[in-house]
Each structure stands twice: as structure tokens, then as C-alpha cells.
Enzyme design. Structure first.
Site, PDB file in Angstrom:
ATOM      1  N   GLU A  39       0.836  -1.201   0.000  1.00  0.00           N
ATOM      2  CA  GLU A  39       0.000   0.000   0.000  1.00  0.00           C
ATOM      3  C   GLU A  39       0.871   1.252   0.000  1.00  0.00           C
ATOM      4  OE1 GLU A  39      -3.584   1.994  -0.276  1.00  0.00           O
ATOM      5  OE2 GLU A  39      -3.132  -0.123  -0.575  1.00  0.00           O
TER       6      GLU A  39
ATOM      7  N   HIS B 180       1.852  -0.475  -5.028  1.00  0.00           N
ATOM      8  CA  HIS B 180       2.182  -1.562  -5.963  1.00  0.00           C
ATOM      9  C   HIS B 180       1.770  -2.867  -5.291  1.00  0.00           C
ATOM     10  CE1 HIS B 180       4.018  -3.341  -9.393  1.00  0.00           C
ATOM     11  NE2 HIS B 180       4.917  -4.010  -8.690  1.00  0.00           N
ATOM     12  N   HIS B 181       0.709  -3.458  -5.782  1.00  0.00           N
ATOM     13  CA  HIS B 181       0.062  -4.556  -5.067  1.00  0.00           C
ATOM     14  C   HIS B 181       0.323  -5.904  -5.723  1.00  0.00           C
ATOM     15  CE1 HIS B 181      -1.989  -0.763  -4.197  1.00  0.00           C
ATOM     16  NE2 HIS B 181      -1.965  -1.235  -2.965  1.00  0.00           N
TER      17      HIS B 181
ATOM     18  N   HIS C  23       1.626  -4.211 -14.141  1.00  0.00           N
ATOM     19  CA  HIS C  23       0.612  -4.335 -15.186  1.00  0.00           C
ATOM     20  C   HIS C  23       0.636  -3.170 -16.170  1.00  0.00           C
ATOM     21  CE1 HIS C  23      -1.249  -7.951 -13.621  1.00  0.00           C
ATOM     22  NE2 HIS C  23      -1.114  -7.437 -12.405  1.00  0.00           N
ATOM     23  N   GLU C  24       0.878  -1.962 -15.673  1.00  0.00           N
ATOM     24  CA  GLU C  24       0.816  -0.798 -16.562  1.00  0.00           C
ATOM     25  C   GLU C  24       1.912  -0.776 -17.625  1.00  0.00           C
ATOM     26  OE1 GLU C  24       2.411   0.893 -12.573  1.00  0.00           O
ATOM     27  OE2 GLU C  24       0.873  -0.520 -13.168  1.00  0.00           O
TER      28      GLU C  24
ATOM     29  N   ASP D 143       8.737  -3.925  -9.176  1.00  0.00           N
ATOM     30  CA  ASP D 143       8.598  -5.313  -8.737  1.00  0.00           C
ATOM     31  C   ASP D 143       9.790  -5.748  -7.900  1.00  0.00           C
ATOM     32  OD1 ASP D 143       6.122  -5.809 -10.240  1.00  0.00           O
ATOM     33  OD2 ASP D 143       7.442  -5.496 -11.968  1.00  0.00           O
TER      34      ASP D 143
END
Length: 98
Positions: free
Chosen positions: A56, A60-61, A78-79, A87
Site C-alpha cells: 500500500e 504496488h500490489h 501491469h501498466e 517489482d
């Protein structure tokens, strides 16, 4: 803006991430993957709570799952449609919890 890593960037970052790891992160299905095993469900859930706070804060989940004492984490940005510095930074922070 975050950029998608090349294969060379991934190889270098993965090697650095795993330098001091007993149980290394690896690439599975183009995602940064690791499985964590704990003594019981409560310990696993406590770990997930700590990871949730890190994620949070970093906005970046992870993609993750939990079955009893095992937590599986997959990281991908993902983006950008692949792995990025976000990551590997989160993976390092997660590893530091152990």
C-alpha cells in the site's frame, strides 16, 4: 514513469535480489514469483498483513494467495506489461521481512 525491464535488466535484478536468499525469487509466467512457508496460518497471515502495508505504501500490489501456512506472491507491473524496478524493489522489501 516506470519502464518495462529488458531480459538483461531482469537477469541482473534477479541475481542481485537473490544474493543472500536461502529460498530465491524466480520468474514464472513472466512474473516475479516466490512461495513462503510458515509454521501455521496465523504466522502466514501476519506476514501477509506486513506485506499489505508495504504494498500500500509503494502503491504496488501483489497477486497472491494463501492456503493455510503457505503464501504465494507474484509481482508484475501491469501498466508496463511486464517486470519493472517496482517489482524488484517490493520483492526486496518483502524478503527483508523474513
Amino acid at each position: 514513469m516506470t519502464e518495462k525491464f529488458s531480459q538483461g535488466d531482469i537477469d541482473i535484478s534477479l541475481k542481485k535480489l537473490n544474493e543472500n536468499s536461502i529460498q530465491p525469487w524466480r520468474i514464472e509466467e513472466k512474473k516475479l514469483y516466490r512461495e513462503f512457508k510458515f509454521s501455521d496460518f496465523v504466522s502466514a497471515f501476519d506476514f501477509m498483513t506486513k506485506v499489505a502495508r508495504l504494498a500500500e505504501k509503494a502503491n504496488h500490489h501483489p497477486e497472491w494467495s494463501n492456503v493455510y501456512n503457505i503464501v504465494v506472491i507474484n509481482l508484475i507491473t501491469h501498466e508496463v506489461g511486464g517486470l519493472s524496478d517496482r517489482d524488484f524493489e517490493l520483492a526486496q522489501k518483502i524478503s527483508n521481512l523474513i
